[in-house]
Design an enzyme around this catalytic site. Structure first.
Site, PDB file in Angstrom:
ATOM      1  N   ASN A   1      -4.342 -10.718 -12.343  1.00 24.06           N
ATOM      2  CA  ASN A   1      -4.155 -12.464 -12.407  1.00 24.06           C
ATOM      3  C   ASN A   1      -5.499 -13.129 -12.242  1.00 24.06           C
ATOM      4  OD1 ASN A   1      -4.081 -15.108 -13.171  1.00 24.06           O
ATOM      5  ND2 ASN A   1      -2.111 -15.069 -10.705  1.00 24.06           N
TER       6      ASN A   1
ATOM      7  N   LEU B   1       0.785  -1.361  -0.013  1.00 27.16           N
ATOM      8  CA  LEU B   1      -0.007   0.188  -0.002  1.00 27.16           C
ATOM      9  C   LEU B   1       0.412   1.608  -0.192  1.00 27.16           C
ATOM     10  CD1 LEU B   1      -3.024   0.859   2.363  1.00 27.16           C
ATOM     11  CD2 LEU B   1      -1.440   2.019   2.173  1.00 27.16           C
TER      12      LEU B   1
ATOM     13  N   HIS C   1       2.827  -5.904 -16.364  1.00 26.41           N
ATOM     14  CA  HIS C   1       2.166  -6.211 -15.194  1.00 26.41           C
ATOM     15  C   HIS C   1       3.083  -4.887 -13.906  1.00 26.41           C
ATOM     16  CE1 HIS C   1       0.787  -8.531 -11.439  1.00 26.41           C
ATOM     17  NE2 HIS C   1       2.465  -8.259 -10.761  1.00 26.41           N
TER      18      HIS C   1
END
Lengths: 151, 361
Positions: free
Chosen positions: B210, B86, B284
């Site tokens: 994913n 985070l 990604h």
């Protein structure tokens, strides 16, 4: 030939793995489990407060090893249970017939305690033991297994 | 950072703040992020800006094993470990002002990025179905080059069951990110004493990293239904795609690309070229250049947290070795990776985000 250390960690980009040794299959399975725990936490300062009876099955010796380690990963991830002392109650078939058999089973007692992030060291979160480049071999009387984990 | 670190559980052995009964867990698997919003964690507008509205149809909780339920029960609303994070970030460069404007992004704006997924629940679904697939490979006479590979024909009951279970895991992940988003807003409110609305803490986008989905694509000039599995890839749909929320339909789908904790992350947009060349997909993240052990060896004797603090980045991590494994040098330079996909035209740069504070598991 003397048995090497019980296990070592493998250096693989992106993943984590261990190589475990044993003079018998039972010893190999104990050392593979200890090696797996060593990736997740440090069990040395832990106590043997609870004992779990673990039973798994597989279609091959490799399958049995993956099922065994995944059961331990599951118990750690779901309940925080980490094993300090492991003893294999039964493993069939034994060392001699492991190559030909089609049904394998293992039962073991695992003594340890519940992981507490305040007191215990957290290392890697293991998702699962995988079949990727999985090896279980017996060379000159020494069992060796290589397992790569999904992390 | 302290409040975020304590309010969003992270790391090995952390338990979520939510205790799920089995009925609630089942509902969560069907409703995804909507479940969280219905329980007061987030706004309806969050769902509009989440891929698939934060809830994918066709999930079947009855196909989930007891083990997966057990593993998922205490982990809902947890960040996890490893490369999950985070981050509080700020917008330090805008490449496309018009698009940034549509996304509500502007220079020097503070943003938050959350990178996590379906946690132990999803891993257990995978473990359970590998066994099912192993049997299916024999049953359907399929020969595979590696034991790690597993499959079944798409129309088989095994594949149907897997897809329904995977969809439940996707919903678990969307609920997880929604809960964490909510607690992040609460943390800001506690510290700054202002409401998330007045701070403008709206969701930019939530996209899976994913997942397998059944999608329409054009192959050799023919429109076909395909199963697209994006693993280590992110969906990057072009402007006008019916899957996009109305607010973004004219610009294309926002793509969130996390880099490493010391350098940067990016916001991109999907393009028509991605649709033509990569089945609507782009990269990604940065990708590792060092194994975890190499990174730990290289970090020996160094205080990674202090090196980051000297550069104005505050990190908090539960794991002793996590920071070493996740240090910048262990990753490729995200700016170079993003430049490749930008030049290839499979997504285009909108904004670069620099980290200010990082929570690692």
């Amino acid at each position: 030939m003397p048995t090497p250390d019980r296990y070592e960690t493998l250096d693989i980009p992106g993943d984590a793995g261990i190589r475990a040794f044993g003079s018998t299959l039972k010893e190999l399975f104990v050392n593979a489990a200890t090696g797996t725990y060593s990736l997740m936490t440090d069990v040395r300062p832990m106590a043997e407060r609870e004992t779990a009876l673990v039973s798994v099955e597989g279609h091959s010796i490799e399958g049995l090893l993956v099922a065994w380690l995944n059961e331990l990963v599951f118990r750690f991830d779901a309940y925080g249970f980490a094993g300090k002392s492991i003893s294999i109650v039964s493993l069939s078939p034994g060392d001699r017939d492991a190559a030909e058999a089609e049904a394998f089973s293992l039962s073991a007692t695992v003594a340890g305690e519940t992981f507490d992030p305040r007191r215990h060291e957290g290392r890697l979160l293991i998702k699962a033991a995988t079949y990727h480049n999985l090896k279980v071999e017996n060379r000159d009387g020494v069992w060796t297994a290589e397992i790569i984990f999904d992390i | 950072m302290e409040v975020l670190y304590s309010d969003v559980p992270s790391g090995v052995g952390s338990k979520g703040r939510i205790r799920l009964g089995s009925d609630d867990e089942r509902k969560l698997l069907l409703k995804g992020a909507r479940w969280a919003v219905e329980h007061g964690m987030g706004e309806e507008s969050d769902l509009e800006k989440t891929e698939s509205g934060g809830m994918i149809d066709g999930a079947d909780p009855s196909l989930i094993s007891t083990k997966a339920y057990e593993r998922g029960r205490s982990q809902q609303g947890t960040l996890g470990s490893g490369n999950h994070f985070l981050e509080i970030q700020y917008v330090d460069e805008i490449y496309d002002e018009k698009a940034a404007n549509s996304l509500g992004l502007f220079p020097d704006q503070v943003t938050v990025m959350i990178h996590t997924g379906s946690r132990g629940f999803g891993h257990q679904v995978c473990t359970d179905f590998l066994e099912v697939m192993e049997r299916a490979v024999g049953k359907y006479g399929i020969s595979l080059p590696d034991r790690e590979l597993a499959c079944a024909p798409f129309s088989s009951p095994e594949a149907g069951d897997y897809l329904a279970a995977m969809r439940a895991a996707a919903n678990y992940a969307w609920a997880n990110r929604q809960c964490i988003t909510h607690w992040t807003r609460e943390a800001f409110m506690k510290v700054l004493g202002r409401s998330p609305q007045s701070l403008g803490m709206g969701l930019v986008y939530d996209v899976a990293h994913n997942i397998a989905k059944v999608e329409d694509h054009v192959v050799n000039g023919k429109k076909m239904k395909l199963v697209v599995h994006r693993k280590g890839a992110t969906r990057a749909f072009p402007p006008g795609h019916p899957e996009l929320p109305a607010a973004y339909r004219h610009i294309g789908q926002p793509v969130l690309i996390p880099g490493d904790m010391g350098r940067a992350s990016f916001v991109l947009l999907g393009t028509e070229k991605a649709m033509e060349e990569t089945f609507g997909s782009t990269c990604h993240g940065a990708g590792r250049v060092m194994s975890r052990h190499q990174a730990i060896r290289k970090a020996k004797g160094r205080a990674i947290w202090r090196e980051l603090a000297d550069r104005g980045i505050i990190v908090r991590s539960a794991g002793r070795e996590t920071l070493a494994e996740e240090m910048s040098e262990a990753y490729k330079d995200i700016s170079e990776v993003v430049d490749v996909v930008h030049r290839a035209g499979i997504s285009k740069k909108v904004a670069r985000l620099r980290p200010l504070g990082v929570v690692k598991g």
